[in-house]
Design a protein around this motif. Structure first.
Motif, PDB file in Angstrom:
ATOM      1  N   ILE A 215     -24.307 -91.474   6.928  1.00  0.00           N
ATOM      2  CA  ILE A 215     -22.874 -91.759   7.045  1.00  0.00           C
ATOM      3  C   ILE A 215     -22.265 -92.007   5.675  1.00  0.00           C
ATOM      4  O   ILE A 215     -21.175 -91.520   5.357  1.00  0.00           O
ATOM      5  CB  ILE A 215     -22.642 -92.975   7.965  1.00  0.00           C
ATOM      6  CG1 ILE A 215     -23.059 -92.641   9.401  1.00  0.00           C
ATOM      7  CG2 ILE A 215     -21.181 -93.410   7.938  1.00  0.00           C
ATOM      8  CD1 ILE A 215     -23.180 -93.849  10.295  1.00  0.00           C
ATOM      9  N   SER A 216     -22.992 -92.769   4.844  1.00  0.00           N
ATOM     10  CA  SER A 216     -22.495 -93.080   3.500  1.00  0.00           C
ATOM     11  C   SER A 216     -22.327 -91.813   2.675  1.00  0.00           C
ATOM     12  O   SER A 216     -21.343 -91.651   1.946  1.00  0.00           O
ATOM     13  CB  SER A 216     -23.452 -94.045   2.802  1.00  0.00           C
ATOM     14  OG  SER A 216     -22.972 -94.403   1.527  1.00  0.00           O
ATOM     15  N   GLN A 217     -23.287 -90.894   2.795  1.00  0.00           N
ATOM     16  CA  GLN A 217     -23.204 -89.630   2.057  1.00  0.00           C
ATOM     17  C   GLN A 217     -22.045 -88.772   2.549  1.00  0.00           C
ATOM     18  O   GLN A 217     -21.319 -88.169   1.754  1.00  0.00           O
ATOM     19  CB  GLN A 217     -24.523 -88.870   2.194  1.00  0.00           C
ATOM     20  CG  GLN A 217     -25.683 -89.525   1.453  1.00  0.00           C
ATOM     21  CD  GLN A 217     -27.021 -88.881   1.791  1.00  0.00           C
ATOM     22  OE1 GLN A 217     -27.078 -87.888   2.513  1.00  0.00           O
ATOM     23  NE2 GLN A 217     -28.099 -89.454   1.290  1.00  0.00           N
ATOM     24  N   GLU A 218     -21.867 -88.725   3.879  1.00  0.00           N
ATOM     25  CA  GLU A 218     -20.759 -87.941   4.438  1.00  0.00           C
ATOM     26  C   GLU A 218     -19.419 -88.529   4.010  1.00  0.00           C
ATOM     27  O   GLU A 218     -18.479 -87.812   3.673  1.00  0.00           O
ATOM     28  CB  GLU A 218     -20.854 -87.931   5.969  1.00  0.00           C
ATOM     29  CG  GLU A 218     -22.032 -87.171   6.526  1.00  0.00           C
ATOM     30  CD  GLU A 218     -21.827 -85.667   6.450  1.00  0.00           C
ATOM     31  OE1 GLU A 218     -20.674 -85.230   6.236  1.00  0.00           O
ATOM     32  OE2 GLU A 218     -22.815 -84.930   6.591  1.00  0.00           O
ATOM     33  N   GLU A 219     -19.345 -89.852   4.031  1.00  0.00           N
ATOM     34  CA  GLU A 219     -18.106 -90.533   3.684  1.00  0.00           C
ATOM     35  C   GLU A 219     -17.723 -90.271   2.231  1.00  0.00           C
ATOM     36  O   GLU A 219     -16.540 -90.148   1.896  1.00  0.00           O
ATOM     37  CB  GLU A 219     -18.286 -92.039   3.921  1.00  0.00           C
ATOM     38  CG  GLU A 219     -17.002 -92.816   4.067  1.00  0.00           C
ATOM     39  CD  GLU A 219     -17.279 -94.259   4.450  1.00  0.00           C
ATOM     40  OE1 GLU A 219     -16.474 -94.827   5.187  1.00  0.00           O
ATOM     41  OE2 GLU A 219     -18.317 -94.811   4.014  1.00  0.00           O
ATOM     42  N   ALA A 220     -18.723 -90.173   1.356  1.00  0.00           N
ATOM     43  CA  ALA A 220     -18.467 -89.982  -0.070  1.00  0.00           C
ATOM     44  C   ALA A 220     -18.321 -88.517  -0.451  1.00  0.00           C
ATOM     45  O   ALA A 220     -18.074 -88.202  -1.608  1.00  0.00           O
ATOM     46  CB  ALA A 220     -19.604 -90.616  -0.883  1.00  0.00           C
ATOM     47  N   ALA A 221     -18.437 -87.614   0.517  1.00  0.00           N
ATOM     48  CA  ALA A 221     -18.383 -86.189   0.210  1.00  0.00           C
ATOM     49  C   ALA A 221     -17.000 -85.735  -0.233  1.00  0.00           C
ATOM     50  O   ALA A 221     -16.857 -84.722  -0.905  1.00  0.00           O
ATOM     51  CB  ALA A 221     -18.826 -85.384   1.425  1.00  0.00           C
ATOM     52  N   VAL A 222     -15.985 -86.482   0.178  1.00  0.00           N
ATOM     53  CA  VAL A 222     -14.611 -86.155  -0.217  1.00  0.00           C
ATOM     54  C   VAL A 222     -14.052 -87.313  -1.021  1.00  0.00           C
ATOM     55  O   VAL A 222     -14.051 -88.448  -0.565  1.00  0.00           O
ATOM     56  CB  VAL A 222     -13.713 -85.913   1.020  1.00  0.00           C
ATOM     57  CG1 VAL A 222     -12.268 -85.700   0.596  1.00  0.00           C
ATOM     58  CG2 VAL A 222     -14.227 -84.725   1.807  1.00  0.00           C
ATOM     59  N   LYS A 223     -13.612 -87.011  -2.242  1.00  0.00           N
ATOM     60  CA  LYS A 223     -12.990 -88.021  -3.102  1.00  0.00           C
ATOM     61  C   LYS A 223     -11.559 -87.600  -3.390  1.00  0.00           C
ATOM     62  O   LYS A 223     -11.296 -86.443  -3.709  1.00  0.00           O
ATOM     63  CB  LYS A 223     -13.773 -88.180  -4.403  1.00  0.00           C
ATOM     64  CG  LYS A 223     -15.166 -88.744  -4.199  1.00  0.00           C
ATOM     65  CD  LYS A 223     -15.848 -89.041  -5.527  1.00  0.00           C
ATOM     66  CE  LYS A 223     -17.224 -89.644  -5.309  1.00  0.00           C
ATOM     67  NZ  LYS A 223     -17.894 -89.986  -6.573  1.00  0.00           N
ATOM     68  N   LEU A 224     -10.670 -88.549  -3.259  1.00  0.00           N
ATOM     69  CA  LEU A 224      -9.254 -88.254  -3.445  1.00  0.00           C
ATOM     70  C   LEU A 224      -8.659 -89.062  -4.587  1.00  0.00           C
ATOM     71  O   LEU A 224      -8.987 -90.233  -4.760  1.00  0.00           O
ATOM     72  CB  LEU A 224      -8.466 -88.578  -2.174  1.00  0.00           C
ATOM     73  CG  LEU A 224      -8.786 -87.787  -0.910  1.00  0.00           C
ATOM     74  CD1 LEU A 224      -7.897 -88.256   0.221  1.00  0.00           C
ATOM     75  CD2 LEU A 224      -8.606 -86.300  -1.143  1.00  0.00           C
ATOM     76  N   THR A 225      -7.805 -88.428  -5.330  1.00  0.00           N
ATOM     77  CA  THR A 225      -6.898 -89.120  -6.234  1.00  0.00           C
ATOM     78  C   THR A 225      -5.507 -88.824  -5.704  1.00  0.00           C
ATOM     79  O   THR A 225      -5.106 -87.659  -5.617  1.00  0.00           O
ATOM     80  CB  THR A 225      -7.029 -88.615  -7.681  1.00  0.00           C
ATOM     81  OG1 THR A 225      -8.353 -88.854  -8.133  1.00  0.00           O
ATOM     82  CG2 THR A 225      -6.043 -89.338  -8.597  1.00  0.00           C
ATOM     83  N   ILE A 226      -4.794 -89.870  -5.314  1.00  0.00           N
ATOM     84  CA  ILE A 226      -3.535 -89.654  -4.607  1.00  0.00           C
ATOM     85  C   ILE A 226      -2.462 -90.631  -5.062  1.00  0.00           C
ATOM     86  O   ILE A 226      -2.743 -91.810  -5.304  1.00  0.00           O
ATOM     87  CB  ILE A 226      -3.755 -89.751  -3.076  1.00  0.00           C
ATOM     88  CG1 ILE A 226      -2.470 -89.440  -2.305  1.00  0.00           C
ATOM     89  CG2 ILE A 226      -4.313 -91.101  -2.678  1.00  0.00           C
ATOM     90  CD1 ILE A 226      -2.683 -89.273  -0.815  1.00  0.00           C
ATOM     91  N   ASN A 227      -1.269 -90.141  -5.193  1.00  0.00           N
ATOM     92  CA  ASN A 227      -0.126 -90.976  -5.513  1.00  0.00           C
ATOM     93  C   ASN A 227       0.069 -92.015  -4.405  1.00  0.00           C
ATOM     94  O   ASN A 227       0.029 -91.691  -3.221  1.00  0.00           O
ATOM     95  CB  ASN A 227       1.121 -90.094  -5.648  1.00  0.00           C
ATOM     96  CG  ASN A 227       2.382 -90.906  -5.799  1.00  0.00           C
ATOM     97  OD1 ASN A 227       3.008 -91.230  -4.791  1.00  0.00           O
ATOM     98  ND2 ASN A 227       2.754 -91.216  -7.013  1.00  0.00           N
ATOM     99  N   LYS A 228       0.251 -93.273  -4.798  1.00  0.00           N
ATOM    100  CA  LYS A 228       0.327 -94.364  -3.826  1.00  0.00           C
ATOM    101  C   LYS A 228       1.488 -94.188  -2.867  1.00  0.00           C
ATOM    102  O   LYS A 228       1.368 -94.439  -1.662  1.00  0.00           O
ATOM    103  CB  LYS A 228       0.436 -95.703  -4.560  1.00  0.00           C
ATOM    104  CG  LYS A 228       0.268 -96.916  -3.660  1.00  0.00           C
ATOM    105  CD  LYS A 228       0.205 -98.190  -4.475  1.00  0.00           C
ATOM    106  CE  LYS A 228      -0.033 -99.398  -3.579  1.00  0.00           C
ATOM    107  NZ  LYS A 228      -0.123-100.654  -4.371  1.00  0.00           N
ATOM    108  N   LYS A 229       2.640 -93.755  -3.406  1.00  0.00           N
ATOM    109  CA  LYS A 229       3.812 -93.549  -2.542  1.00  0.00           C
ATOM    110  C   LYS A 229       3.550 -92.415  -1.553  1.00  0.00           C
ATOM    111  O   LYS A 229       3.934 -92.484  -0.386  1.00  0.00           O
ATOM    112  CB  LYS A 229       5.029 -93.210  -3.417  1.00  0.00           C
ATOM    113  CG  LYS A 229       6.304 -92.862  -2.648  1.00  0.00           C
ATOM    114  CD  LYS A 229       6.808 -94.056  -1.859  1.00  0.00           C
ATOM    115  CE  LYS A 229       8.252 -93.836  -1.383  1.00  0.00           C
ATOM    116  NZ  LYS A 229       8.427 -92.621  -0.587  1.00  0.00           N
ATOM    117  N   MET A 230       2.877 -91.360  -1.997  1.00  0.00           N
ATOM    118  CA  MET A 230       2.535 -90.258  -1.101  1.00  0.00           C
ATOM    119  C   MET A 230       1.613 -90.740   0.010  1.00  0.00           C
ATOM    120  O   MET A 230       1.804 -90.397   1.180  1.00  0.00           O
ATOM    121  CB  MET A 230       1.873 -89.113  -1.859  1.00  0.00           C
ATOM    122  CG  MET A 230       1.566 -87.907  -0.970  1.00  0.00           C
ATOM    123  SD  MET A 230       0.360 -86.766  -1.686  1.00  0.00           S
ATOM    124  CE  MET A 230       1.319 -86.098  -3.019  1.00  0.00           C
TER     125      MET A 230
END
Length: 331
Positions: A215-230
């Motif tokens: 589960i930990s590996q699946e959860e970390a498979a996608v990393k996002l950098t996202i604007n807080k307001k978005m």
């Protein structure tokens, strides 16, 4: 008694029709234009006495104001008869988790049957041929592992619908007041008690550790950098913060169990979301005044999958705690 059975397009954008609020189908409220899930449900119930919908799990917990009001009205008016949470990866084209929602305008009781069908899933291998991309793909046969519910599993579910009962780890009959006390969230796992594992099983302990790692590996498979307001506009800011808190908690879990015999845990401790004030998502967004449709669709699906991983992780941690307490402090 007429019935609608539907698997409509998920999270589809739509336009409010003229004089929508004067239409009888929207008597419980007008769904937002960025998601037609509850528009499909209300339209069916306006024309029929019963309806069965296969929809993404987002409809069970959505925090959208308009959708939440409709969900509340459906529950309070005693239209919701049952919710069956299905295993993920049941479709060959997507792994999105879904649920069956059963509505009945003429129910015999004021209860709702909550069923978690995920433990009944069996994995099978399917072959499929590529549909696009030229002969290099259309002539190629792909093998894919998917989850299914066999006839025995379907019989068990149907039995629970015909004769509702509380079954540990699988079903719960809940009242409207119980759903109200849970802010009208209709996700079955919110109500169904967790089946306890036998604490003296070393194999169970090993499997739990493997589950946590996976589960930990699946959860970390996608990393996002996202604007807080978005993130706030997309309705995923709270989940982003929760996932980062989970990563921080993983550091403490790794430290707590690093010298414990028979426990092999090395959970992800990197933040999988970076919130920034810069106008950044994982992909570059040129048109900032109106987010592209693909961003909305991705955010909804990512939030659903990430919440599922987080819920599964919490369940596995509870099982681990129960075993460890009994193993070292039990009689």
């Amino acid at each position: 008694m007429t019935t609608t059975i539907s698997n409509p397009p998920y999270n589809m954008k739509w336009k409010h029709p003229f004089f929508a609020m004067s239409q009888s189908r929207f008597s419980f409220g007008l769904p937002p234009e960025n998601n037609a899930n509850y528009a499909f449900i209300q339209t069916a119930l306006d024309k029929n006495d019963k309806a069965v919908f296969l929809l993404p799990n987002g409809v069970l917990t959505t925090s959208d104001k308009e959708e939440g009001a409709i969900r509340q009205a459906l529950v309070e008016n005693n239209y919701l008869e049952a919710v069956i949470q299905l295993p993920d990866k049941m479709f060959e084209s997507t792994s999105i988790p879904t649920s069956l929602l059963i509505f009945n305008k003429h129910k015999a009781t004021a209860n709702i049957v909550m069923v978690d069908a995920r433990p009944l899933a069996k994995q099978v291998e399917r072959q499929q041929r590529g549909q696009v991309g030229g002969s290099a793909h259309t002539k190629r046969v792909y093998k894919k592992q998917i989850n299914i519910l066999d006839n025995d599993a379907i019989d068990q579910i149907m039995s629970l619908l015909d004769s509702p009962e509380d079954k540990e780890g699988m079903s719960k009959v809940v009242s409207i007041d119980q759903v109200k006390n849970n802010d009208f969230v209709i996700q079955p796992t919110r109500y169904i008690s967790i089946k306890q594992e036998k604490a003296d099983s070393s194999n169970n302990l090993k499997l739990i550790c493997e589950d946590l790692q996976k589960i930990s590996q699946e959860e970390a498979a996608v990393k996002l950098t996202i604007n807080k307001k978005m993130a706030q506009d997309l309705g995923i800011l709270g989940l982003c913060e929760l996932l980062n808190m989970s990563a921080d908690a993983n550091k403490e879990i790794n430290e707590a169990y690093k010298n414990v015999p028979d426990v092999n845990i090395d959970l992800n401790t990197d933040h999988i979301v970076t919130l920034t004030n810069n106008k950044v998502f994982k992909i570059e967004v040129k048109k900032w005044d109106k987010l592209p449709d693909i961003i909305h669709a991705f955010a909804i699906m990512w939030a659903q999958m990430s919440k599922q991983y987080n819920d599964q992780e919490n369940v596995a941690l509870m099982r681990l705690k129960a075993i460890m307490l009994d193993k070292y402090f039990g009689n």
